[in-house]
Design an enzyme around this catalytic site. Structure first.
Site, mmCIF file in Angstrom:
data_model
loop_
_atom_site.group_PDB
_atom_site.id
_atom_site.type_symbol
_atom_site.label_atom_id
_atom_site.label_comp_id
_atom_site.label_asym_id
_atom_site.label_seq_id
_atom_site.Cartn_x
_atom_site.Cartn_y
_atom_site.Cartn_z
ATOM 1 N N ASP A 177 0.723 -1.401 0.001
ATOM 2 C CA ASP A 177 0.170 0.033 -0.040
ATOM 3 C C ASP A 177 0.854 1.253 0.061
ATOM 4 O OD1 ASP A 177 -2.878 1.279 -0.014
ATOM 5 O OD2 ASP A 177 -2.118 2.008 2.175
ATOM 6 N N GLU A 228 0.937 5.778 0.552
ATOM 7 C CA GLU A 228 0.072 6.929 0.749
ATOM 8 C C GLU A 228 0.588 7.991 -0.185
ATOM 9 O OE1 GLU A 228 -2.498 7.078 2.409
ATOM 10 O OE2 GLU A 228 -2.315 5.367 3.412
ATOM 11 N N HIS A 284 -4.019 10.781 5.498
ATOM 12 C CA HIS A 284 -2.847 9.951 6.233
ATOM 13 C C HIS A 284 -2.083 10.905 7.335
ATOM 14 C CE1 HIS A 284 -0.645 13.158 3.951
ATOM 15 N NE2 HIS A 284 -1.069 12.548 2.545
ATOM 16 N N HIS A 344 -5.350 6.571 7.614
ATOM 17 C CA HIS A 344 -4.854 5.638 6.845
ATOM 18 C C HIS A 344 -3.246 5.771 6.929
ATOM 19 C CE1 HIS A 344 -7.882 4.989 3.817
ATOM 20 N NE2 HIS A 344 -8.452 5.596 4.522
ATOM 21 N N ASP A 378 -2.177 -0.311 6.912
ATOM 22 C CA ASP A 378 -3.238 -1.045 5.783
ATOM 23 C C ASP A 378 -2.899 -2.062 5.033
ATOM 24 O OD1 ASP A 378 -4.595 1.465 6.425
ATOM 25 O OD2 ASP A 378 -4.688 2.486 4.586
#
Length: 240
Positions: free
Chosen positions: A7, A9, A57, A152, A157
């Protein structure tokens, strides 16, 4: 099989307009077991995050200012995913950013360094059509606790998605009906043996009478013969 749940950001939604990756989180799965050999890096994007992205985030420009730039971690990331199958939720988004970052520093696209990509959002939509299939929704559906997820985060995640993926694909590693049970002592796997005898319980006289009553009511409603009377027990057996 080695799989990497990944994942990212980012500073915003579009790498084509200059948005950059600010965090990468990866979780390793080897033969459907979490290994703990994870990869996590914060990255200085050399620009501010959009307000909407920052609200998601929480990674401020000040926090990221002393972190390495992407070109400084690219080789480490490339080596980590090399030859593995990569698992991403909504893969086109993350791959768009990763490919853009790799292209920016003169490397082949990210996808050329791994053996393939699984998009769990596509899988979830096939398994649960018409339902919400966000990561939070899947955590709820598969009873995976995400109570600690306030903002997040790429690694958090990825850890949640790894649990979701293993739950969502449980039982797909075998196409047979063979069953193995874990022994209570020592953890060894034992063959459970053949399936037990299948018992067929015919309807009782009272159940048949109740069924006939339902059909009669349907006949009355349609002012004729309801469709269910077109199927004899023999026809149903042949369909089954």
């Amino acid at each position: 099989m080695r799989q990497i749940v990944l994942d990212t950001e980012t500073t915003g939604l579009n790498p084509r307009t200059g948005d950059r990756i600010i965090e990468v989180g990866c979780v390793e799965i080897l033969n459907r077991k979490l290994t703990g050999n994870n990869f996590h890096r914060y990255i200085n994007p050399e620009r501010d995050s959009d307000e909407a992205a920052l609200a998601v985030h929480g990674l401020t420009t000040e926090f990221l200012s002393d972190k390495p730039k992407f070109h400084e971690i690219a080789e480490e990331l490339r080596a980590y995913v090399q030859g593995a199958e990569v698992i991403i939720h909504n893969a086109p988004f993350d791959l768009g950013f990763l490919n853009a970052e790799f292209q920016r520093i003169g490397l082949p696209p990210f996808t050329e360094h791994c053996s393939g990509v699984i998009d769990t959002l596509v899988q979830a939509k096939e398994l649960h059509p018409g339902k919400r299939n966000s990561l939070d929704a899947l955590c709820d559906r598969y009873e995976i606790s995400n109570a600690h997820r306030k903002l997040h985060g790429a690694l958090l995640d990825s850890e949640l998605l790894a649990d979701v993926y293993l739950a969502m694909t449980r039982g797909q590693n075998s196409l047979t009906m063979d069953v193995a049970v874990e022994a209570s002592a020592g953890g060894a796997l034992l063959d459970a043996g053949p399936l037990g005898e299948i018992f067929v319980l015919p309807a009782s006289a009272a159940e048949l009478a109740a069924h006939e009553e339902v059909l009669a009511g349907l006949d009355k409603n349609v002012k004729g013969t309801c469709v269910w009377r077109n199927y004899s027990p023999q026809q149903q057996d042949s369909v089954a």
